[in-house]
Design a protein around this motif. Structure first.
Motif, PDB file in Angstrom:
ATOM      1  N   LEU A  10       0.860  -1.178   0.000  1.00  0.00           N
ATOM      2  CA  LEU A  10       0.000   0.000   0.000  1.00  0.00           C
ATOM      3  C   LEU A  10       0.898   1.230   0.000  1.00  0.00           C
ATOM      4  CD1 LEU A  10      -3.033   0.712   0.342  1.00  0.00           C
ATOM      5  CD2 LEU A  10      -2.595   0.886   2.798  1.00  0.00           C
ATOM      6  N   PHE A  11       0.730   2.108  -0.991  1.00  0.00           N
ATOM      7  CA  PHE A  11       1.496   3.347  -0.967  1.00  0.00           C
ATOM      8  C   PHE A  11       0.656   4.414  -0.282  1.00  0.00           C
ATOM      9  CE2 PHE A  11       5.624   3.451  -2.217  1.00  0.00           C
ATOM     10  CZ  PHE A  11       5.888   2.781  -3.398  1.00  0.00           C
ATOM     11  N   THR A  12       1.163   4.894   0.846  1.00  0.00           N
ATOM     12  CA  THR A  12       0.465   5.992   1.529  1.00  0.00           C
ATOM     13  C   THR A  12       1.319   7.246   1.381  1.00  0.00           C
ATOM     14  OG1 THR A  12       1.653   5.631   3.577  1.00  0.00           O
ATOM     15  CG2 THR A  12      -0.382   4.345   3.257  1.00  0.00           C
ATOM     16  N   LEU A  13       0.798   8.375   1.811  1.00  0.00           N
ATOM     17  CA  LEU A  13       1.575   9.615   1.740  1.00  0.00           C
ATOM     18  C   LEU A  13       2.882   9.437   2.502  1.00  0.00           C
ATOM     19  CD1 LEU A  13       1.785  12.642   0.987  1.00  0.00           C
ATOM     20  CD2 LEU A  13       0.624  13.157   3.145  1.00  0.00           C
ATOM     21  N   THR A  14       2.797   8.759   3.638  1.00  0.00           N
ATOM     22  CA  THR A  14       3.997   8.561   4.473  1.00  0.00           C
ATOM     23  C   THR A  14       5.043   7.736   3.734  1.00  0.00           C
ATOM     24  OG1 THR A  14       2.519   8.590   6.376  1.00  0.00           O
ATOM     25  CG2 THR A  14       4.766   7.800   6.751  1.00  0.00           C
ATOM     26  N   THR A  15       4.630   6.608   3.144  1.00  0.00           N
ATOM     27  CA  THR A  15       5.626   5.749   2.477  1.00  0.00           C
ATOM     28  C   THR A  15       6.114   6.420   1.193  1.00  0.00           C
ATOM     29  OG1 THR A  15       3.811   4.580   1.363  1.00  0.00           O
ATOM     30  CG2 THR A  15       4.694   3.570   3.366  1.00  0.00           C
ATOM     31  N   TRP A  16       5.238   7.186   0.544  1.00  0.00           N
ATOM     32  CA  TRP A  16       5.642   7.888  -0.681  1.00  0.00           C
ATOM     33  C   TRP A  16       6.691   8.951  -0.350  1.00  0.00           C
ATOM     34  CZ3 TRP A  16       5.162  13.043  -2.307  1.00  0.00           C
ATOM     35  CH2 TRP A  16       5.449  13.266  -3.667  1.00  0.00           C
ATOM     36  N   LEU A  17       6.480   9.682   0.742  1.00  0.00           N
ATOM     37  CA  LEU A  17       7.461  10.705   1.148  1.00  0.00           C
ATOM     38  C   LEU A  17       8.814  10.059   1.455  1.00  0.00           C
ATOM     39  CD1 LEU A  17       5.257  13.047   3.369  1.00  0.00           C
ATOM     40  CD2 LEU A  17       6.376  13.665   1.212  1.00  0.00           C
ATOM     41  N   LEU A  18       8.774   8.908   2.141  1.00  0.00           N
ATOM     42  CA  LEU A  18      10.027   8.216   2.484  1.00  0.00           C
ATOM     43  C   LEU A  18      10.767   7.811   1.210  1.00  0.00           C
ATOM     44  CD1 LEU A  18       8.966   5.960   5.507  1.00  0.00           C
ATOM     45  CD2 LEU A  18      10.511   7.930   5.532  1.00  0.00           C
ATOM     46  N   LYS A  19       9.980   7.327   0.220  1.00  0.00           N
ATOM     47  CA  LYS A  19      10.605   6.900  -1.048  1.00  0.00           C
ATOM     48  C   LYS A  19      11.234   8.100  -1.759  1.00  0.00           C
ATOM     49  CE  LYS A  19       8.014   5.357  -4.658  1.00  0.00           C
ATOM     50  NZ  LYS A  19       8.527   6.094  -5.805  1.00  0.00           N
ATOM     51  N   GLU A  20      10.527   9.220  -1.772  1.00  0.00           N
ATOM     52  CA  GLU A  20      11.057  10.425  -2.424  1.00  0.00           C
ATOM     53  C   GLU A  20      12.295  10.923  -1.700  1.00  0.00           C
ATOM     54  OE1 GLU A  20       8.688   9.979  -5.457  1.00  0.00           O
ATOM     55  OE2 GLU A  20      10.172  11.595  -5.346  1.00  0.00           O
ATOM     56  N   VAL A 193       2.691  15.163 -10.586  1.00  0.00           N
ATOM     57  CA  VAL A 193       1.591  15.465  -9.656  1.00  0.00           C
ATOM     58  C   VAL A 193       1.016  14.147  -9.151  1.00  0.00           C
ATOM     59  CG1 VAL A 193      -0.672  16.594  -9.389  1.00  0.00           C
ATOM     60  CG2 VAL A 193       1.067  17.609 -10.881  1.00  0.00           C
ATOM     61  N   TYR A 194       0.822  14.079  -7.823  1.00  0.00           N
ATOM     62  CA  TYR A 194       0.365  12.830  -7.202  1.00  0.00           C
ATOM     63  C   TYR A 194      -0.897  13.098  -6.395  1.00  0.00           C
ATOM     64  CZ  TYR A 194       4.972  11.410  -8.638  1.00  0.00           C
ATOM     65  OH  TYR A 194       6.084  11.135  -9.414  1.00  0.00           O
ATOM     66  N   GLY A 195      -1.842  12.161  -6.443  1.00  0.00           N
ATOM     67  CA  GLY A 195      -3.084  12.310  -5.685  1.00  0.00           C
ATOM     68  C   GLY A 195      -3.250  11.181  -4.679  1.00  0.00           C
ATOM     69  N   PHE A 196      -3.628  11.561  -3.461  1.00  0.00           N
ATOM     70  CA  PHE A 196      -3.804  10.587  -2.376  1.00  0.00           C
ATOM     71  C   PHE A 196      -5.220  10.713  -1.839  1.00  0.00           C
ATOM     72  CE2 PHE A 196       0.732   9.590  -1.865  1.00  0.00           C
ATOM     73  CZ  PHE A 196       1.327  10.689  -2.457  1.00  0.00           C
ATOM     74  N   THR A 197      -5.922   9.597  -1.758  1.00  0.00           N
ATOM     75  CA  THR A 197      -7.302   9.610  -1.251  1.00  0.00           C
ATOM     76  C   THR A 197      -7.325   9.083   0.174  1.00  0.00           C
ATOM     77  OG1 THR A 197      -8.120   9.232  -3.494  1.00  0.00           O
ATOM     78  CG2 THR A 197      -9.648   8.781  -1.668  1.00  0.00           C
ATOM     79  N   MET A 198      -7.993   9.820   1.061  1.00  0.00           N
ATOM     80  CA  MET A 198      -8.051   9.444   2.474  1.00  0.00           C
ATOM     81  C   MET A 198      -8.879   8.169   2.623  1.00  0.00           C
ATOM     82  SD  MET A 198      -7.571   9.938   5.676  1.00  0.00           S
ATOM     83  CE  MET A 198      -6.920  11.574   5.716  1.00  0.00           C
ATOM     84  N   ASP A 199      -8.273   7.156   3.275  1.00  0.00           N
ATOM     85  CA  ASP A 199      -9.042   5.947   3.606  1.00  0.00           C
ATOM     86  C   ASP A 199      -9.433   6.069   5.078  1.00  0.00           C
ATOM     87  OD1 ASP A 199      -8.555   2.327   3.379  1.00  0.00           O
ATOM     88  OD2 ASP A 199     -10.031   3.581   4.425  1.00  0.00           O
TER      89      ASP A 199
END
Ligand code: P6P
Length: 347
Positions: A10-20, A193-199
């Motif tokens: 699951l890519f979340t904002l948190t894991t995406w930021l870490l990857k970046e 540009v990246y979009g994240f939907t709140m679960d």
């Protein structure tokens, strides 16, 4: 060897930021500021969704520096943003639509970013349950004017605005969060540009739009045509041309306008078309503010392959002079903005 991604990855904002951060696109300080903005938007999403229940609709009873009636939620959302940004320790100064002047953040101990935001844009729609949003931009302080005048608000305001001159170059992150049928956080850090939907079930922003590209052309225009009589002749001529189906192979454009920039822009970003808030005879620079509305949205539009223009020039080339400075805004599909400029850039 790269770990084989499991079907449950699951890519979340948190894991995406870490990857970046691992890729070196951003540093840990900026990742921390972005996470704190994400937290603020989570809280605002909950407040917005429960506004009618927790007696948070209606006006707060005072006006902001723009002379607009502050809604209760404007005030609360502004406090939420300030608290999150201060407690992350990497924010040097904040500038908000709801604050007369930029505010120095005492708790800063590294990073020293300048964060500008409209905590709840379109809040006049709240009572009717129509989409609203938060808009933010994160600027990097420049070496030549470090933010050291924290004690003198006037000097700090000048420094803050000077620090973000040429928004295009100093603007390191821009984004918005749409509070609508779902809560969607859309951002750019300069590589798309990246979009994240709140679960809501896990309270995380899940990566749902890994690389948003705005259609080259679109058949939707989003203007408040109630102001038509006040527009300059060139913008009137442009609008008249959009309404001549013969010019468009017989298929006319559609008009869509909900009076909430974040909702109108998000639809434009995904479906294509153009959003415009022109200057007019009453307000030659229009209504939208450069630093925390037009510049962030233009950065996103450009990163998605679109454009953001004042009608005369690229929004991201405008040198700010005042924190709450307004500029006319025409933003969306590249070809649509170019067509608009073919009217507004005529000598
Ligand atoms: P008008 C909301 O107040 C806002 O700043 C934007 O969200 C929106 O696009 C615009 O103003 C609406 O302004 O004059 O059309 O009501």
């Amino acid at each position: 060897a790269a770990a084989k991604s499991s079907q449950y990855e699951l890519f979340t904002l948190t894991t995406w930021l870490l990857k970046e951060e691992m890729k070196g696109t951003i540093d840990g300080e900026l990742a921390t500021v972005i996470s704190s903005v994400g937290l603020a938007c989570k809280q605002i999403s909950s407040l917005v969704n429960r506004a009618g229940i927790s007696n948070l609709t209606g006006v707060a009873g005072n006006q902001n520096v723009q002379g607009e009636d502050q809604k209760k939620l404007d005030v609360v959302s502004n406090e939420v943003f300030k608290n999150c940004l201060a407690s992350c320790g990497r924010t040097g100064v904040i500038a908000s639509e709801e604050e007369d002047q930029p505010v120095a953040v005492e708790e800063t101990y590294s990073g020293n970013y300048i964060v500008v935001f409209d905590p709840l844009d379109g809040s006049s729609n709240i009572d009717a349950g129509i989409s609203v949003g938060s808009i933010f931009g994160i600027y990097e302080p420049s070496e030549e004017c470090p933010l050291d005048a924290m004690d003198d608000p006037q000097k700090m305001m000048e420094q803050c605005v000077m620090n973000v001159c040429q928004p295009g170059s100093r603007l390191k992150c821009a984004g918005y969060t749409l509070y609508s049928s779902s809560t969607v956080l859309v951002l750019t850090i300069g590589n798309g540009v990246y979009g994240f939907t709140m679960d809501p079930l896990i309270g995380e922003y899940v990566l749902t739009h890994p690389n948003i590209r705005i259609p080259e052309v679109g058949k939707i225009y989003s203007f408040n045509e109630g102001n038509y009589a006040l527009w300059d002749e060139d913008v009137k001529a442009y609008m008249d041309s959009l309404k001549e189906p013969s010019k468009w192979g017989g298929k006319p454009y559609s008009a869509r306008y909900i009076g909430s920039l974040v909702g109108d822009f998000h639809r434009t970003l995904l479906y294509g078309g153009i959003y415009g808030y022109p200057g007019d005879k009453k307000n030659t620079n229009g209504k939208l503010r450069l630093l925390y509305e037009c510049a962030p949205m233009s950065f996103i539009a450009e990163q998605a392959g679109g454009a953001g223009s004042t009608g005369k020039e690229r929004v991201l080339d405008v040198n700010p002079e005042k924190v709450h400075q307004r500029v006319p805004l025409f933003i969306g599909s590249k070809k649509e903005v170019e067509y608009l400029e073919s009217f507004t850039k005529k000598q």
